[in-house]
Enzyme design. Structure first.
Site, short mmCIF file in Angstrom:
data_model
loop_
_atom_site.label_atom_id
_atom_site.label_comp_id
_atom_site.label_asym_id
_atom_site.label_seq_id
_atom_site.Cartn_x
_atom_site.Cartn_y
_atom_site.Cartn_z
CG LEU A 1 -1.83 1.23 1.39
CD1 LEU A 1 -2.76 1.41 0.20
CD2 LEU A 1 -2.63 1.11 2.69
CD GLU B 1 2.37 4.43 -4.49
OE1 GLU B 1 2.59 5.61 -4.87
OE2 GLU B 1 1.62 3.64 -5.09
N PRO B 2 6.82 5.78 -1.61
CG PRO B 2 8.73 5.55 -2.95
CD PRO B 2 7.30 5.12 -2.85
CB THR C 1 6.83 -6.54 6.03
OG1 THR C 1 6.88 -5.39 6.87
CG2 THR C 1 7.33 -7.75 6.80
N GLY D 1 19.68 -2.19 34.24
CA GLY D 1 20.78 -1.24 34.38
C GLY D 1 21.75 -1.32 33.22
N GLY D 2 23.04 -1.30 33.53
CA GLY D 2 24.05 -1.35 32.47
C GLY D 2 23.95 -2.60 31.62
CD GLU E 1 -0.31 -3.35 9.42
OE1 GLU E 1 -1.01 -2.69 8.63
OE2 GLU E 1 0.08 -4.52 9.18
#
Length: 394
Positions: free
Chosen positions: A134, A136-137, A167, A347-348, A371
Site C-alpha cells: 500500500l 509508497e515513497p 515487509t 541497568g548497564g 500499520e
C-alpha cells in the site's frame, strides 16, 4: 524466555479444547524452534524462511480463514493470542505471520469464488509467503495519494510504480498491490494479486533498520508488470475500501505483537530482578523496582484486554475500527514504555547485547509506526468520537 513466563498462559480465555491444543502447539514450536535462534539471527539480519515453512506445515499461517480453502477456522480472539505467543519468542516471526495474514485478507474477503478456490489454498497452507503493498515513497499516512498505476490493455492490466516499506519485499511469493486505475483520491484505487515472480517485479536492497533486522523491508518496483483481469480483486475503484478493511484487522495483529513483545521484556526483567543482588538482597525486594514491575504488568494486562475486546467485536461481525485503532495505539505505546523500563531494571546490562531487552526496545519503536502511525490512530479514534474535521471555507 524464562521458564516462569509460561505462567501467563494459564488464565487465557480459549473457547474450545481445539484452541487450547493450538496454543500448546504454538508454545512448543516457539520454545523449541523460534526463541533459541532469535538473538543470533536478528544480530546477523537473517530471515528465518524455514520457520515460516514449518508454521505453514503446522497450519498456523491461515488461522483466521475458512478451512474450505486451507484456513484454520479460528476466531480472531484465538488467532491474536497465537500472534502474542509468537511475538514473545521473536517479533520477526509474529510480524511476518501478521503481514502474511494481512496480504491474504483482500482475496479471502473480496475475491470471487473462482479466485479463492484458485489461489487461497496455496496462500494459506501451501508454504507461500505474502506481502502487502500500500505505502509508497511519497504516500505513507496519506495512502489515498498513491501513484502506482494500473492501465488496461485488452484483457490485461499493466502496473507501473514503486511501493515502499514492504515487509517481505523481495522474498514474498505473492503481493497484494493497491494501484490507481482511475481518478485521484480513494475512489480511483483497485486491488491486485501479483505473483512474486512476475516479469517486471523487482525489489531494492532491504532497508537498514534500527531493529527487526531479521525481517526484510524493501521498496518493490513494478515496471510494466502484466496481469490478467482475473488477478484483479473486487471491483474497479473498490481497492481503498478493501485496504482499509484489511488494515483494521492488521492493526489488531500489531496490538497482539506489541503485547507479546512487552510480556517478553517483563519476563526478562522479573527474572533478572529476582536473581540480581545488591546490598545483600535481591533487587526485586526494593519497593521502587517492585512498583516499576507492577506498572509494566498492568500496562500489559490492559493492552491484552483491549485487543481481545476489539477482536470479540470483529468475531461478532460488529464494527471495530475505533477499537482496533485504540488497541494498536495503546498496545504499541505500552510496548515502548515496558521495554524502556525493562532496560532500566537491568541497568548497564540492559544496555548491552548480552541481554535481549535492548533488542526488544529497538523492536518496540517500529510497532508505533507500522500499520498506521500512532498519530494516525488518534485521528481515526477522534473521527469516531467527534466526526470528521471541519474545513474552513473561503
Amino acid at each position: 524466555m524464562p521458564d516462569h513466563a509460561q505462567g501467563r498462559f494459564v488464565e487465557r480465555r480459549l473457547p474450545t479444547e481445539e484452541a487450547r491444543e493450538l496454543l500448546a502447539l504454538v508454545r512448543e514450536i516457539a520454545a523449541r524452534e523460534i526463541a533459541p535462534r532469535a538473538a543470533e539471527e536478528e544480530a546477523e539480519g537473517r530471515f528465518p524462511r524455514e520457520l515460516f515453512t514449518l508454521l505453514s506445515a503446522s497450519n498456523l499461517l491461515g488461522l483466521p480463514y475458512d478451512s474450505v480453502y486451507g484456513g484454520g477456522d479460528q476466531p480472531y480472539t484465538v488467532y491474536l493470542q497465537v500472534l502474542e505467543e509468537l511475538a514473545a519468542a521473536r517479533l520477526t516471526v509474529a510480524l511476518g505471520v501478521s503481514v502474511h495474514s494481512l496480504s491474504c485478507h483482500a482475496l479471502a474477503e473480496f475475491g470471487s469464488e473462482e479466485q479463492r478456490a484458485a489461489h487461497l489454498p496455496a496462500m494459506l497452507g501451501g508454504g507461500l509467503l505474502g506481502a502487502y503493498c500500500l505505502s509508497e515513497p511519497s504516500s505513507g499516512s496519506d495512502a489515498a495519494a498513491l501513484r502506482t498505476r494500473a492501465v488496461r490493455d485488452g484483457g490485461q492490466w499493466v502496473l507501473d510504480g514503486t511501493k515502499a516499506w514492504i515487509t517481505h519485499g523481495g522474498i514474498a511469493d505473492f503481493y497484494t498491490v493497491l494501484a490507481r486505475t482511475g481518478e485521484d483520491g480513494p475512489k480511483g484505487i483497485t486491488a491486485f494479486l501479483v505473483p512474486g515472480d512476475a516479469p517486471g517485479l523487482s525489489a531494492a536492497a532491504p532497508e537498514r533498520k534500527m531493529g527487526m533486522r531479521g525481517s526484510p523491508t524493501a521498496q518493490v518496483h513494478l515496471d510494466g508488470v502484466r496481469l490478467p483481469d482475473a488477478r484483479r480483486i473486487g471491483a474497479e475503484g473498490q481497492g481503498f475500501a478493501i485496504a482499509l478493511a484489511a488494515l483494521d484487522s492488521g492493526r489488531l495483529g500489531i496490538a497482539a505483537c506489541s503485547v507479546g513483545l512487552a510480556q517478553a521484556a517483563l519476563d526478562t526483567a522479573v527474572a533478572y530482578a529476582r536473581e540480581r543482588r545488591q546490598f545483600g538482597r535481591p533487587i526485586a525486594d526494593f519497593q521502587g523496582l517492585r512498583f516499576l514491575l507492577a506498572d509494566m504488568a498492568t500496562r500489559i494486562e490492559a493492552g491484552r484486554a483491549l485487543y481481545l475486546e476489539a477482536a470479540r467485536l470483529r468475531d461478532e461481525g460488529r464494527p471495530f475500527t475505533k477499537q482496533a485503532a485504540m488497541a494498536k495505539l495503546f498496545c504499541s505505546d505500552a510496548a515502548m514504555r515496558v521495554t524502556t523500563d525493562a532496560v532500566q531494571v537491568l541497568g548497564g546490562y540492559g544496555y548491552t547485547a548480552d541481554f535481549p531487552v535492548e533488542r526488544f526496545l529497538r523492536e518496540a519503536k517500529m510497532l508505533q509506526i507500522v500499520e498506521g502511525t500512532n498519530q494516525i490512530q488518534r485521528v481515526v479514534i477522534a473521527r469516531h468520537l467527534a466526526g470528521p474535521e471541519s474545513r474552513r471555507q473561503g
